[in-house]
Design an enzyme around this catalytic site. Structure first.
Site, short mmCIF file in Angstrom:
data_model
loop_
_atom_site.label_atom_id
_atom_site.label_comp_id
_atom_site.label_asym_id
_atom_site.label_seq_id
_atom_site.Cartn_x
_atom_site.Cartn_y
_atom_site.Cartn_z
N GLY A 70 0.82 -1.21 0.00
CA GLY A 70 0.00 0.00 0.00
C GLY A 70 0.85 1.25 0.00
O GLY A 70 0.48 2.27 0.57
N SER A 125 -7.63 0.09 13.37
CA SER A 125 -8.16 1.47 13.33
C SER A 125 -8.99 1.72 14.59
O SER A 125 -9.60 0.79 15.13
CB SER A 125 -9.06 1.65 12.10
OG SER A 125 -9.79 2.86 12.22
N SER A 126 -9.04 2.97 15.03
CA SER A 126 -9.80 3.28 16.25
C SER A 126 -11.29 3.03 16.04
O SER A 126 -12.05 2.84 16.99
CB SER A 126 -9.60 4.76 16.63
OG SER A 126 -10.09 5.59 15.58
N CYS A 127 -11.73 2.98 14.77
CA CYS A 127 -13.18 2.85 14.54
C CYS A 127 -13.64 1.41 14.67
O CYS A 127 -14.82 1.11 14.47
CB CYS A 127 -13.55 3.39 13.16
SG CYS A 127 -13.06 2.30 11.88
N TYR A 141 -16.09 -3.22 7.69
CA TYR A 141 -14.65 -2.89 7.74
C TYR A 141 -14.07 -3.31 9.09
O TYR A 141 -13.00 -3.93 9.16
CB TYR A 141 -14.49 -1.39 7.55
CG TYR A 141 -13.10 -0.83 7.73
CD1 TYR A 141 -12.73 -0.19 8.91
CD2 TYR A 141 -12.16 -0.92 6.71
CE1 TYR A 141 -11.46 0.32 9.07
CE2 TYR A 141 -10.88 -0.39 6.86
CZ TYR A 141 -10.54 0.23 8.05
OH TYR A 141 -9.27 0.76 8.21
N LYS A 157 -10.99 -5.95 9.94
CA LYS A 157 -9.77 -5.50 10.63
C LYS A 157 -9.58 -6.28 11.94
O LYS A 157 -8.45 -6.63 12.31
CB LYS A 157 -9.86 -4.00 10.90
CG LYS A 157 -9.55 -3.14 9.68
CD LYS A 157 -8.08 -3.28 9.28
CE LYS A 157 -7.72 -2.42 8.09
NZ LYS A 157 -6.27 -2.52 7.76
N HIS A 211 -12.41 11.00 4.17
CA HIS A 211 -12.68 11.27 5.58
C HIS A 211 -12.93 12.77 5.76
O HIS A 211 -12.71 13.56 4.85
CB HIS A 211 -11.50 10.81 6.45
CG HIS A 211 -11.34 9.33 6.47
ND1 HIS A 211 -10.39 8.67 5.75
CD2 HIS A 211 -12.04 8.37 7.11
CE1 HIS A 211 -10.50 7.37 5.95
NE2 HIS A 211 -11.49 7.17 6.77
N TRP A 232 -21.33 17.53 6.78
CA TRP A 232 -22.26 16.44 7.08
C TRP A 232 -22.54 16.36 8.58
O TRP A 232 -21.69 16.71 9.40
CB TRP A 232 -21.68 15.10 6.64
CG TRP A 232 -21.42 14.97 5.18
CD1 TRP A 232 -21.83 15.84 4.19
CD2 TRP A 232 -20.72 13.92 4.53
NE1 TRP A 232 -21.38 15.40 2.96
CE2 TRP A 232 -20.71 14.21 3.14
CE3 TRP A 232 -20.08 12.77 4.97
CZ2 TRP A 232 -20.09 13.38 2.19
CZ3 TRP A 232 -19.46 11.94 4.04
CH2 TRP A 232 -19.47 12.25 2.67
O1 GFB Z 1 -14.11 11.11 8.85
P1 GFB Z 1 -15.43 10.43 8.73
O2 GFB Z 1 -15.98 10.19 7.36
O3 GFB Z 1 -15.35 9.03 9.44
O4 GFB Z 1 -16.56 11.28 9.54
P2 GFB Z 1 -15.53 8.49 10.93
C1 GFB Z 1 -16.25 11.87 10.77
C2 GFB Z 1 -17.37 12.83 11.14
O5 GFB Z 1 -17.25 13.99 10.28
C3 GFB Z 1 -18.79 12.28 10.89
C4 GFB Z 1 -18.53 14.34 9.76
O6 GFB Z 1 -19.61 12.71 11.97
C5 GFB Z 1 -19.21 12.97 9.62
O7 GFB Z 1 -20.63 13.14 9.51
N1 GFB Z 1 -18.38 15.09 8.52
C6 GFB Z 1 -18.75 16.39 8.36
C7 GFB Z 1 -17.90 14.64 7.36
N2 GFB Z 1 -18.55 16.79 7.09
C8 GFB Z 1 -18.00 15.71 6.44
C9 GFB Z 1 -17.57 15.51 5.10
O8 GFB Z 1 -17.66 16.41 4.23
N3 GFB Z 1 -17.05 14.28 4.80
C10 GFB Z 1 -16.95 13.27 5.73
N4 GFB Z 1 -16.41 12.10 5.37
N5 GFB Z 1 -17.38 13.42 7.02
C11 GFB Z 1 -14.41 6.41 9.87
C12 GFB Z 1 -14.76 4.99 9.53
O9 GFB Z 1 -15.43 6.93 10.70
O10 GFB Z 1 -13.21 6.48 10.59
C13 GFB Z 1 -13.67 4.37 8.71
O11 GFB Z 1 -16.01 4.95 8.82
C14 GFB Z 1 -12.28 4.69 9.24
O12 GFB Z 1 -13.86 2.96 8.69
C15 GFB Z 1 -12.13 6.09 9.75
O13 GFB Z 1 -11.94 3.78 10.23
C16 GFB Z 1 -10.83 6.26 10.52
O14 GFB Z 1 -14.41 8.98 11.78
O15 GFB Z 1 -16.92 8.77 11.42
#
Ligand code: GFB
Length: 310
Positions: A11, A108-110, A137, A141, A180, A203
């Protein structure tokens, strides 16, 4: 590891893999093996077996995975579980067959239980239900972690597992659907400023708390643990500090110089309310993060301005 060790970065083009290559090359490691997806399909068991027979790497950083933000995980669970299981099974099993000295697997922490006590200690893994939006996921993991621990027990391998918090930095995924939050907001605020827009839509409610570690710190921690840690227990890697997504948005708004409004699209999921890691095990091993969030966002924005093309 010594400077002539044969080190395979699975990767190497991703956020984590490219940071590992940058760090190791800067330190003078000269025997780093990288294969593009065209050169080596990690989903193909025979191709991975042939690669390990030919190369017999001494050390492996397993940074290849199918990753994505909350929406990507929520909408493509089958791809997330199949591809991650396939990649990690192929690499872990062939590292064992070809006697790899040490392998580092990235969790991952998630993948901790959605509502476990905070800050999250390593022993909380598998003590409660998972966050629904990324359960596929997480199960993959967790299987990877358990596979490393099982091989260590049965075959006396040294396959260590680490649990990074949310990562960000150069070479991240800036696609607005699959990325993310940090790269997504950086791009949204930047483009809104350039295009003279009056508002940026983020979001969810902005209430969830998230911890963010710059990927250069993560690479440094992984190399530190590859050199200094061989126990069977997982190790959290984070900063030990978190902030609300709304406050992250304000920080990114300030960094990009956008002056409009922030709109919350609450039709999008919030995900886990909080997932702050307890990093006392890592600190007791002698490692601390160096890049604070404000500096890290500024570094990432500078890289974005120099390098990002849609
Ligand atoms: O970073 P994110 O997509 O992943 O979302 P997670 C984190 C928070 O940011 C959520 C908000 O509450 C989203 O609703 N958010 C606000 C947004 N605006 C945005 C935007 O424009 N884009 C995105 N993506 N989020 C992930 C796991 O969870 O954590 C993965 O789904 C992975 O598997 C990652 O492990 C580290 O932190 O919620």
């Amino acid at each position: 590891m010594n400077l002539s060790s044969k080190i395979y970065i699975a990767g190497h083009r991703g956020l984590v893999g490219s940071a590992l290559v940058r760090n190791l090359e800067a330190q003078g490691f000269a025997n780093i093996i990288c294969k593009t997806r065209d050169e080596l399909d990690l989903l193909n068991p025979l191709a991975v077996a042939d690669f390990f027979v030919a190369e017999k790497p001494d050390h492996v950083f397993l940074a290849a995975a199918k990753v994505g933000g909350i929406l990507a995980n929520n909408e493509h669970p089958a791809e997330f579980i199949f591809e991650n299981l396939q990649i990690q099974n192929n690499i872990i099993h062939n590292a064992y067959l070809q006697k790899t000295k040490k392998l580092l697997f990235l969790g991952s922490s998630c993948i901790y239980p959605r509502d476990c006590p905070q800050p999250i200690k390593e022993e909380y893994l598998l003590t409660g239900p998972l966050e629904k939006t990324n359960e596929a996921y997480a199960v993959a993991k967790i299987a990877g972690i358990k596979m490393c621990q099982a091989y260590n027990k049965q075959y006396d391998t040294q396959f260590i597992s680490v649990m990074p918090t949310n990562l960000y930095g150069q070479n991240d995924n800036f696609d607005l659907e699959s990325s993310h939050v940090l790269p997504a907001l950086l791009r949204k605020f930047h483009e809104a400023k350039i295009e003279g827009k009056k508002e940026v839509v983020m979001w969810g409610t902005g209430a969830p708390m998230r911890e963010f570690l710059h990927v250069d710190d993560l690479a440094d921690a992984c190399i530190f643990l590859m050199n200094n840690y061989s126990d069977n227990e997982i190790v959290n890697i984070g900063t030990g500090e978190d902030l609300a997504i709304q406050d992250l948005a304000l920080l990114i708004k300030k960094t990009t110089g956008f002056e409009g409004e922030i709109i919350n699209d609450t039709s999008k999921p919030d995900g886990t309310p909080k997932k702050l890691l307890d990093v006392s095990r890592l600190h007791s091993l002698g490692w601390q993060h160096k890049i604070n969030l404000e500096d890290g966002i500024a570094m990432t924005y500078a890289w974005f301005l120099e390098n990002y093309t849609k």
